[in-house]
Scaffold this motif. Structure first.
Motif, PDB file in Angstrom:
ATOM      1  N   LEU A 138       0.891  -1.348   0.120  1.00 45.59           N
ATOM      2  CA  LEU A 138      -0.206   0.068   0.162  1.00 45.59           C
ATOM      3  C   LEU A 138       0.705   1.297   0.034  1.00 45.59           C
ATOM      4  N   ILE A 139       2.006   1.188   0.885  1.00 53.06           N
ATOM      5  CA  ILE A 139       2.725   2.437   1.010  1.00 53.06           C
ATOM      6  C   ILE A 139       3.342   2.591  -0.636  1.00 53.06           C
ATOM      7  N   GLU A 140       3.928   1.439  -1.205  1.00 52.74           N
ATOM      8  CA  GLU A 140       4.604   1.653  -2.408  1.00 52.74           C
ATOM      9  C   GLU A 140       3.329   2.362  -3.505  1.00 52.74           C
ATOM     10  N   TYR A 141       2.266   1.587  -3.747  1.00 56.93           N
ATOM     11  CA  TYR A 141       1.382   2.081  -4.891  1.00 56.93           C
ATOM     12  C   TYR A 141       0.705   3.375  -4.252  1.00 56.93           C
ATOM     13  N   PHE A 142       0.674   3.877  -3.448  1.00 58.36           N
ATOM     14  CA  PHE A 142       0.078   4.819  -2.991  1.00 58.36           C
ATOM     15  C   PHE A 142       1.043   6.199  -2.765  1.00 58.36           C
ATOM     16  N   LYS A 143       2.403   5.576  -2.893  1.00 56.00           N
ATOM     17  CA  LYS A 143       3.573   6.582  -2.757  1.00 56.00           C
ATOM     18  C   LYS A 143       3.449   7.211  -1.357  1.00 56.00           C
ATOM     19  N   LEU A 144       3.412   6.505  -0.368  1.00 57.52           N
ATOM     20  CA  LEU A 144       3.306   7.176   0.981  1.00 57.52           C
ATOM     21  C   LEU A 144       4.725   7.450   1.556  1.00 57.52           C
ATOM     22  N   LYS A 145       4.902   8.548   2.321  1.00 61.49           N
ATOM     23  CA  LYS A 145       6.061   8.834   2.946  1.00 61.49           C
ATOM     24  C   LYS A 145       6.040   8.669   4.455  1.00 61.49           C
ATOM     25  N   LYS A 146       6.876   8.342   4.937  1.00 67.53           N
ATOM     26  CA  LYS A 146       7.215   8.078   6.791  1.00 67.53           C
ATOM     27  C   LYS A 146       7.019   9.477   7.227  1.00 67.53           C
ATOM     28  N   ASP A 147       6.088   9.604   8.125  1.00 67.85           N
ATOM     29  CA  ASP A 147       5.984  10.758   8.892  1.00 67.85           C
ATOM     30  C   ASP A 147       7.126  10.754   9.871  1.00 67.85           C
ATOM     31  N   MET A 148       8.205  11.260   9.834  1.00 68.23           N
ATOM     32  CA  MET A 148       9.208  11.486  10.781  1.00 68.23           C
ATOM     33  C   MET A 148       9.089  11.873  12.023  1.00 68.23           C
ATOM     34  N   GLY A 149       7.907  13.005  11.993  1.00 69.52           N
ATOM     35  CA  GLY A 149       7.638  13.666  13.374  1.00 69.52           C
ATOM     36  C   GLY A 149       6.864  12.583  14.495  1.00 69.52           C
ATOM     37  N   ILE A 150       6.520  11.472  13.839  1.00 73.20           N
ATOM     38  CA  ILE A 150       5.585  10.726  14.854  1.00 73.20           C
ATOM     39  C   ILE A 150       6.309   9.399  15.133  1.00 73.20           C
ATOM     40  N   HIS A 151       6.435   9.218  16.456  1.00 74.13           N
ATOM     41  CA  HIS A 151       7.518   8.075  17.043  1.00 74.13           C
ATOM     42  C   HIS A 151       6.706   6.834  17.694  1.00 74.13           C
ATOM     43  N   ALA A 152       5.393   7.351  17.881  1.00 76.42           N
ATOM     44  CA  ALA A 152       4.581   6.281  18.834  1.00 76.42           C
ATOM     45  C   ALA A 152       4.196   5.113  17.762  1.00 76.42           C
ATOM     46  N   TYR A 153       3.938   5.432  16.695  1.00 73.91           N
ATOM     47  CA  TYR A 153       3.719   4.543  15.424  1.00 73.91           C
ATOM     48  C   TYR A 153       4.465   4.660  14.208  1.00 73.91           C
ATOM     49  N   ALA A 154       4.508   3.686  13.153  1.00 70.30           N
ATOM     50  CA  ALA A 154       4.894   3.933  11.970  1.00 70.30           C
ATOM     51  C   ALA A 154       3.890   4.451  11.297  1.00 70.30           C
ATOM     52  N   VAL A 155       3.884   5.747  10.968  1.00 71.57           N
ATOM     53  CA  VAL A 155       2.460   6.455   9.947  1.00 71.57           C
ATOM     54  C   VAL A 155       3.281   6.856   8.738  1.00 71.57           C
ATOM     55  N   TYR A 156       2.559   6.344   7.644  1.00 72.33           N
ATOM     56  CA  TYR A 156       2.982   6.912   6.165  1.00 72.33           C
ATOM     57  C   TYR A 156       1.854   7.585   5.401  1.00 72.33           C
ATOM     58  N   ARG A 157       2.111   8.915   4.888  1.00 72.71           N
ATOM     59  CA  ARG A 157       1.190   9.467   4.360  1.00 72.71           C
ATOM     60  C   ARG A 157       1.607  10.210   3.124  1.00 72.71           C
ATOM     61  N   ASN A 158       0.449  10.602   2.283  1.00 69.93           N
ATOM     62  CA  ASN A 158       0.658  11.581   1.206  1.00 69.93           C
ATOM     63  C   ASN A 158      -0.455  12.622   1.419  1.00 69.93           C
ATOM     64  N   SER A 159      -1.005  13.398   0.453  1.00 72.00           N
ATOM     65  CA  SER A 159      -1.795  14.557   0.757  1.00 72.00           C
ATOM     66  C   SER A 159      -3.196  14.185   1.153  1.00 72.00           C
ATOM     67  N   ASP A 160      -3.386  12.745   0.840  1.00 72.27           N
ATOM     68  CA  ASP A 160      -4.990  12.447   1.115  1.00 72.27           C
ATOM     69  C   ASP A 160      -5.088  11.103   1.834  1.00 72.27           C
TER      70      ASP A 160
END
Ligand code: SF4
Lengths: 280, 327
Positions: free
Chosen positions: A15-37
């Motif tokens: 899912l990360i690859e397909y939607f081109k999500l980037k890891k949010d480095m500001g979040i430490h409690a969880y691994a969160v990946y995102r794009n604009s939507d």
């Protein structure tokens, strides 16, 4: 916004690859990946972890009822009704600890098989259930939906499960699992698009940012009471629903500042008069 | 076709459930414990559910019959009750109070018709004569091709003449009038409105012409027919439309073939109104200012009086005054 929750990193990677999500480095409690939507969180295994991770994301992104919350993961199947790797849309979840049932409204993915799911606190094996029964089991869904139902419309809760095994979880091959998800990501995207389309087609009333700002400025500058604010809001709404420009009512008053509540009250009456003329 | 058919575990054994499963073989079926688990969920979007309705088959328990509410017309019957075999409706009227009453737009159909009959018998036993509205929270005739409730209750009504039943409808479905003999104690109450109102507020309902044809079919077969002009809207743009409409209706329908007429303005309990105002945030109908009297939202008395006087003046040309019931 679309929030995705997966239990495992192996489920998240395609899912990360397909939607081109980037890891949010500001979040430490969880691994969160995102794009604009889209934002994706890796919750860890189990319903409590799923519930906690989703609650974290919902609070982080100030989720509204029209956002889409999706749990994507694997499930075991008690029967061979569907081949391994089949994507199921879940229409009922039973928490096997509490006996509580949950029902998302399923309006999307017409062509996908729909099934009920049982959510267990531990991995279920073949010997735990009667042979050949059409039961589908996972470990996250009830926690996920318990949280999701507090935030979004029932049709914006989507639980997608891919059959990974016939209750033989010890034979799972990580690469095969990733491929199952990879194969289905375009379907996940089409379900998201269907739901977005559905949400956009329900016309809920709202003011533009400019209208909201003008309203707030006037109420502050003219010292309106909350009941006067409500009345003004109503007049603006009627104007807008009639296809008129609500700012026309406010425009002549935008630069005025009232010195007292009494003056504000007088100006309020003038606005009302103007609104009556505009709204006929 | 329903999006999903939810079936209570205990509803499977009933005839209606078996019939529907046979009829809708391709529908998604989900077994549930109690209909309220699905019907009363939080955050259901009524607009979306109206577009893709689901059917919930349930076994009714608890109270089966209720005293008629004050916002509804009793037509001068002292023992006025209503009952609901169905909750919600296939139509989508903007002014419908059901949107404020229920948290869901899905349709609940109760399958235990015999239990309803028992409750009706008990009520008749204690009250002797009863006026029972059976189609308030729905439109039974519009639903007739899915579940023919009137067929299931026909013999009961035929053998209990002291129960005067009223079936309110906007449907143009004539199947029931063609297939059944009229009963003295069964009133078909047609709600008619100008086409402008139908287009504006009564989504998915038949046109005035189709409804008038259904009225004619029912009266021709000898059914007892009530005409309801309810709700009437106090809208300046509609004033002329109403006047033409009344003349039109009674040039099409023989006034002598009508039992009576019901007349009432748009009105609704305050709490329902507030709920609908949120659900239908884009509706001008709910954005407008109304007058609140007691617990009911409606128009100011003088406005209603003026319009009512004008309308009754026309109606009384066709229907005797004592046959017009206003609220
Ligand atoms: S026909 Fe009656 S019950 Fe059905 S939506 Fe319209 S007002 Fe409601």
């Amino acid at each position: 916004m679309v929030l995705l929750v997966t239990a495992l990193m192996a489920e998240a990677v395609p899912l990360i690859e397909y939607f081109k999500l980037k890891k949010d480095m500001g979040i430490h409690a969880y691994a969160v990946y995102r794009n604009s939507d889209i934002a994706l969180i890796v919750s860890g295994v189990g319903k409590i972890r799923s519930a906690a991770a989703l609650a974290y994301l919902c609070a982080l992104y100030h989720v509204t009822e029209k956002d889409i919350l999706m749990n994507i993961g694997f499930c075991g199947s008690g029967s061979r009704k569907h081949p391994l790797g089949t994507l199921l849309l879940i229409n009922k979840i039973t928490d096997m600890d509490t006996g509580k049932d949950y029902y998302p409204d399923v309006f999307c993915g017409r062509d996908f098989p729909k099934e009920s799911l049982r959510c267990y606190s531990r991995a279920v094996r073949e010997d735990d259930v009667s042979q050949g029964t059409d039961i589908f089991c996972d470990m996250e869904s009830s926690g996920f939906i318990e949280t999701a139902k507090k935030f979004v419309y029932a049709h914006n809760i989507v639980i997608l499960k891919i059959i990974s095994d016939y209750l033989e979880p010890h034979y799972l091959n990580q690469e095969l699992l990733k491929n199952y998800i990879r194969e289905h990501v375009p379907m996940v995207e089409s379900i998201i698009n269907e739901l977005k389309h559905l949400n956009d087609s329900t016309c809920e009333f709202s003011f533009t940012e400019e209208e909201k700002k003008a309203f707030n400025d006037i109420c502050r500058n003219l010292h309106f009471s909350s009941s006067m604010e409500n009345m003004l809001l109503k007049e603006m709404k009627i104007a807008k629903l009639k296809g008129m420009e609500p700012l026309n009512i406010l425009r002549p008053f935008m630069e005025i500042k009232a010195c007292s509540k009494a003056e504000g009250k007088k100006l309020f009456e003038e606005i009302k008069q103007r609104s009556k003329l505009e709204n006929v | 076709m329903f999006n999903t058919i939810y079936i209570e575990e205990k509803a499977y054994e009933y005839h209606i459930t078996r019939q529907l499963l046979h009829k809708y073989v391709d529908s998604e079926v989900v077994t549930i414990r109690h209909y309220k688990d699905v019907f009363n969920r939080p955050k259901q979007n009524l607009a979306v559910q109206k577009r893709y309705p689901s059917l919930i088959l349930a076994v009714k328990d608890g109270q089966f019959l209720y005293e008629g509410p004050v916002v509804c017309q009793s037509f001068d019957h002292p023992n006025f009750y209503y009952t609901s075999f169905l909750l919600n409706c296939v139509f989508d009227c903007e002014y419908c109070f059901l949107q404020g009453m229920y948290p869901s737009a899905n349709i609940v159909a109760f399958v235990n018709v015999e239990d309803f009959k028992e409750a009706m018998k008990d009520l008749l036993h204690s009250r002797k004569k009863v006026f029972l509205a059976v189609s308030y929270d729905t439109d039974l005739i519009a639903f007739h091709n899915i579940i023919p409730y009137l067929q299931y209750f026909y013999d009961f009504f035929a053998s209990h003449p002291d129960m005067l039943a009223e079936v309110r409808t906007k449907s143009a479905n004539q199947a029931f009038y063609n297939d059944y003999q009229p009963l003295k104690n069964l009133i078909i109450a047609f709600t008619l409105a100008p086409d402008e109102i139908i287009k504006k507020y009564e989504r998915h309902t038949p046109s005035l012409k189709s409804r008038i044809n259904a009225v004619k079919a029912a009266t021709a077969r000898g059914f007892s027919v009530r005409i309801c002009f309810d709700p009437v809207f106090a809208d300046p743009e509609m004033e002329d439309a109403y006047k033409e409409f009344y003349h039109h209706v009674f040039t099409q329908i023989d006034p002598g073939s009508i039992l009576d007429v019901g007349y009432g303005f748009f009105r609704m309990p305050v709490d329902f109104f507030k709920r609908i105002e949120k659900v239908r945030s884009s509706s001008l109908l709910y954005a407008k200012e109304y007058f609140v009297k007691g617990n009911v939202v409606s128009y100011p008395e003088p406005v209603m009086e003026r319009i009512k006087t004008e309308h009754l003046e026309i109606l009384e040309k066709y229907i005797k005054k004592e046959k017009i019931f206003t609220l």
